[in-house]
Design an enzyme around this catalytic site. Structure first.
Site, PDB file in Angstrom:
ATOM      1  N   HIS A 111       0.917  -1.295   0.042  1.00  0.00           N
ATOM      2  CA  HIS A 111      -0.022  -0.237  -0.037  1.00  0.00           C
ATOM      3  C   HIS A 111       0.869   1.205  -0.259  1.00  0.00           C
ATOM      4  O   HIS A 111       1.735   1.373   0.793  1.00  0.00           O
ATOM      5  CB  HIS A 111      -0.903  -0.095   1.267  1.00  0.00           C
ATOM      6  N   ASP A 113       1.092   5.206   0.017  1.00  0.00           N
ATOM      7  CA  ASP A 113       0.247   6.588   0.222  1.00  0.00           C
ATOM      8  C   ASP A 113       1.026   7.684  -0.434  1.00  0.00           C
ATOM      9  O   ASP A 113       1.919   8.131   0.138  1.00  0.00           O
ATOM     10  CB  ASP A 113       0.315   6.638   1.770  1.00  0.00           C
ATOM     11  N   MET A 115       0.744  11.384  -0.781  1.00  0.00           N
ATOM     12  CA  MET A 115       0.276  12.741  -0.404  1.00  0.00           C
ATOM     13  C   MET A 115       0.813  13.920  -1.105  1.00  0.00           C
ATOM     14  O   MET A 115       2.011  13.943  -1.242  1.00  0.00           O
ATOM     15  CB  MET A 115       0.582  12.764   1.192  1.00  0.00           C
ATOM     16  N   HIS A 145      -2.670   4.710  -3.052  1.00  0.00           N
ATOM     17  CA  HIS A 145      -3.792   5.321  -2.290  1.00  0.00           C
ATOM     18  C   HIS A 145      -3.386   6.801  -2.565  1.00  0.00           C
ATOM     19  O   HIS A 145      -2.309   7.488  -1.927  1.00  0.00           O
ATOM     20  CB  HIS A 145      -3.782   5.152  -0.904  1.00  0.00           C
ATOM     21  N   MET A 147      -3.774  10.403  -2.015  1.00  0.00           N
ATOM     22  CA  MET A 147      -4.456  11.493  -1.207  1.00  0.00           C
ATOM     23  C   MET A 147      -4.076  12.971  -1.571  1.00  0.00           C
ATOM     24  O   MET A 147      -3.046  13.525  -1.105  1.00  0.00           O
ATOM     25  CB  MET A 147      -3.974  11.434   0.378  1.00  0.00           C
ATOM     26  N   MET A 216     -11.994   4.780   5.079  1.00  0.00           N
ATOM     27  CA  MET A 216     -10.591   4.956   5.714  1.00  0.00           C
ATOM     28  C   MET A 216     -11.146   4.855   7.258  1.00  0.00           C
ATOM     29  O   MET A 216     -12.494   5.338   7.596  1.00  0.00           O
ATOM     30  CB  MET A 216     -10.535   6.734   5.614  1.00  0.00           C
ATOM     31  N   GLY A 221      -3.795  11.065   6.092  1.00  0.00           N
ATOM     32  CA  GLY A 221      -2.714  12.157   6.234  1.00  0.00           C
ATOM     33  C   GLY A 221      -1.336  11.678   7.163  1.00  0.00           C
ATOM     34  O   GLY A 221      -0.378  12.007   6.825  1.00  0.00           O
ATOM     35  N   PHE A 222      -1.778  10.512   8.229  1.00  0.00           N
ATOM     36  CA  PHE A 222      -0.839  10.095   8.922  1.00  0.00           C
ATOM     37  C   PHE A 222      -0.873   8.643   9.292  1.00  0.00           C
ATOM     38  O   PHE A 222      -1.952   8.270   9.596  1.00  0.00           O
ATOM     39  CB  PHE A 222      -0.724  11.059  10.228  1.00  0.00           C
ATOM     40  N   GLY A 223       0.175   7.977   9.668  1.00  0.00           N
ATOM     41  CA  GLY A 223       0.134   6.690  10.040  1.00  0.00           C
ATOM     42  C   GLY A 223       0.297   6.848  11.693  1.00  0.00           C
ATOM     43  O   GLY A 223       0.110   7.880  12.240  1.00  0.00           O
ATOM     44  N   GLY A 224      -0.223   5.651  12.260  1.00  0.00           N
ATOM     45  CA  GLY A 224      -0.175   5.524  13.745  1.00  0.00           C
ATOM     46  C   GLY A 224      -1.407   6.073  14.465  1.00  0.00           C
ATOM     47  O   GLY A 224      -1.198   6.160  15.718  1.00  0.00           O
ATOM     48  N   GLY A 251      -6.050   2.381   8.481  1.00  0.00           N
ATOM     49  CA  GLY A 251      -5.769   3.205   9.518  1.00  0.00           C
ATOM     50  C   GLY A 251      -6.042   2.363  10.902  1.00  0.00           C
ATOM     51  O   GLY A 251      -7.133   2.273  11.194  1.00  0.00           O
ATOM     52  N   GLY A 252      -5.005   2.386  11.539  1.00  0.00           N
ATOM     53  CA  GLY A 252      -4.907   1.874  12.861  1.00  0.00           C
ATOM     54  C   GLY A 252      -5.483   0.415  13.015  1.00  0.00           C
ATOM     55  O   GLY A 252      -5.712  -0.040  14.104  1.00  0.00           O
ATOM     56  N   GLY A 272       0.030  -0.250   8.642  1.00  0.00           N
ATOM     57  CA  GLY A 272       1.363   0.178   8.870  1.00  0.00           C
ATOM     58  C   GLY A 272       2.136  -0.021  10.059  1.00  0.00           C
ATOM     59  O   GLY A 272       2.824  -0.970   9.893  1.00  0.00           O
ATOM     60  N   SER A 273       1.927   0.735  10.844  1.00  0.00           N
ATOM     61  CA  SER A 273       2.628   0.690  12.178  1.00  0.00           C
ATOM     62  C   SER A 273       2.625  -0.892  12.717  1.00  0.00           C
ATOM     63  O   SER A 273       3.799  -1.230  13.408  1.00  0.00           O
ATOM     64  CB  SER A 273       2.090   1.584  13.332  1.00  0.00           C
TER      65      SER A 273
HETATM   66  C1  DX5 Z   1      -3.188   7.325   6.473  1.00  0.00           C
HETATM   67  C2  DX5 Z   1      -2.710   6.299   5.709  1.00  0.00           C
HETATM   68  C3  DX5 Z   1      -2.579   5.098   5.969  1.00  0.00           C
HETATM   69  C4  DX5 Z   1      -1.556   4.872   7.129  1.00  0.00           C
HETATM   70  C5  DX5 Z   1      -1.864   3.628   7.877  1.00  0.00           C
HETATM   71  O1  DX5 Z   1      -3.369   8.588   6.012  1.00  0.00           O
HETATM   72  O2  DX5 Z   1      -3.638   6.268   4.240  1.00  0.00           O
HETATM   73  O3  DX5 Z   1      -2.331   3.917   4.944  1.00  0.00           O
HETATM   74  O4  DX5 Z   1      -0.300   4.615   6.614  1.00  0.00           O
HETATM   75  O5  DX5 Z   1      -0.940   3.608   8.825  1.00  0.00           O
HETATM   76  P1  DX5 Z   1      -1.425   2.720  10.327  1.00  0.00           P
HETATM   77  O6  DX5 Z   1      -1.903   1.205   9.867  1.00  0.00           O
HETATM   78  O7  DX5 Z   1      -0.107   2.882  11.101  1.00  0.00           O
HETATM   79  O8  DX5 Z   1      -2.426   3.534  10.843  1.00  0.00           O
HETATM   80 ZN    ZN Z   2      -3.544   4.541   2.885  1.00  0.00          ZN
END
Ligand code: DX5
Ligand code: ZN
Length: 310
Positions: A111, A113, A115, A145, A147, A216, A221-224, A251-252, A272-273
């Site tokens: 995946h 991302d 941005m 993905h 964004m 979503m 916008g952000f991981g974790g 996400g999460g 991700g994380s």
């Molecule tokens: C957030 C991204 C996700 C993100 C997921 O905007 O689209 O793909 O990297 O990361 P985790 O699994 O850490 O929430």
């Molecule tokens: Zn994503």
């Protein structure tokens, strides 16, 4: 004599009336319980995340999605479980090695991302990075993905860089039909993503035209970030209507949250994380897969993908 006649009359009447009373009492009890359940389900849960001015509001799904049917349904479906590690959480100084590590650990796709710092308040990478990663991961499915505020601008470049799927945000385009056509023309698969605040009904006109819908489970916008569980009725609603469609969550997601997503019917899991921060990513990938197989595909314990050694 009169007393006896009264007694006979009384007991005959009671014999006739009592079952009626009992059954109407039972019916009332059922009605009251259903009413109580319906009231309970239609209460809107509080918003789970603090909101910044950058982020779209995330209203809870409309009350009608909280029907007992949508919530209690553990939808079994035949969609293959696919786990896609989100490269955003990897050590980006050695992205290729990180990608190869998770592919060797059982990932079905990567995946990526993209941005632009405009659609979301963060910048990652674009076609040039994807093009280099492609050289190190031949044959791996690249799920992009997007964004970005102008998704029409990047379609051909992402294809040329090695993208296999182009997932645009419904909120980012005025003409989803034209964009879907443009993506199809390149030969890439098409995904459409919804921010947490976008009602699931908005995607219905496009579902038949795309390969995958991404719900979503965090603000993009952000991981974790923390998994927003009240997105699950959106997933369940789509799964009920589209038993064969790929439904992705992003996400999460990790071992602590996968069960909710698997029960709701998601089959493509972005993580991700939870994958990249694990001592053994392959363990996490297999744990996520087993949940979807068990709760989504209805497989028995002995049919599940085995867990790799810790
Ligand atoms: C957030 C991204 C996700 C993100 C997921 O905007 O689209 O793909 O990297 O990361 P985790 O699994 O850490 O929430
Ligand atoms: Zn994503």
């Amino acid at each position: 004599m009169a007393t006896r006649r009264f007694c006979v009359l009384y007991s005959t009447t009671m014999q006739a009336v009592m079952p009626l009373c009992l059954s109407s009492w039972f019916v009332s009890l059922c009605f009251a319980s259903c009413l109580a359940i319906a009231i309970e389900f239609s209460k809107q849960p509080p918003h789970p995340l603090p909101l910044s001015h950058h982020h779209h509001r995330t209203p809870p799904p409309p009350p009608h999605l909280y029907t007992p049917l949508a919530l209690l349904q553990a939808m079994c479906h035949g969609c293959k479980c696919l786990i896609g590690p989100s490269m955003l959480a990897s050590d980006l100084s050695c992205m290729a090695a990180e990608a190869q590590k998770v592919v060797a650990g059982g990932a079905d796709y990567l995946h990526l991302d993209v941005m632009d710092g405009h659609f979301v308040p963060n910048i990652t990478w674009g076609p040039p990075v994807i093009k280099h990663l492609r050289k190190h991961c031949p044959g791996v499915f690249f799920d992009c993905h997007m964004m970005v505020s102008n998704p029409e601008q990047w379609v051909e470049e992402i294809k040329d860089a090695g993208g296999d799927q182009y997932t645009f945000h419904l909120e980012s385009t005025k003409d989803p039909a034209a964009l879907i056509k443009q993506i199809r023309a390149t030969g890439m698969k098409v995904g459409v993503a919804l921010r947490p605040g976008t009602p699931v009904e908005d995607v219905l006109p496009w579902v038949d035209l795309v390969d995958m819908v991404l719900i979503m489970t965090v603000e993009p916008g952000f991981g974790g970030q923390k998994f927003i569980e009240n997105m699950m009725p959106k997933v369940a609603f789509l799964r009920e209507k589209y038993p064969e469609k790929d439904i992705q969550v992003d996400g999460g997601l990790g071992p602590a949250t996968i069960e909710a997503a698997a029960k709701a019917g998601a089959n493509m899991i972005v993580a991700g994380s939870s994958v990249f921060n694990a001592p053994v990513p392959a363990q996490v990938i297999a744990t996520l897969r087993r949940s979807v197989e068990r709760l989504g595909n209805g497989k028995k314990e002995e049919e599940l993908t085995p867990l790799p050694p810790a």
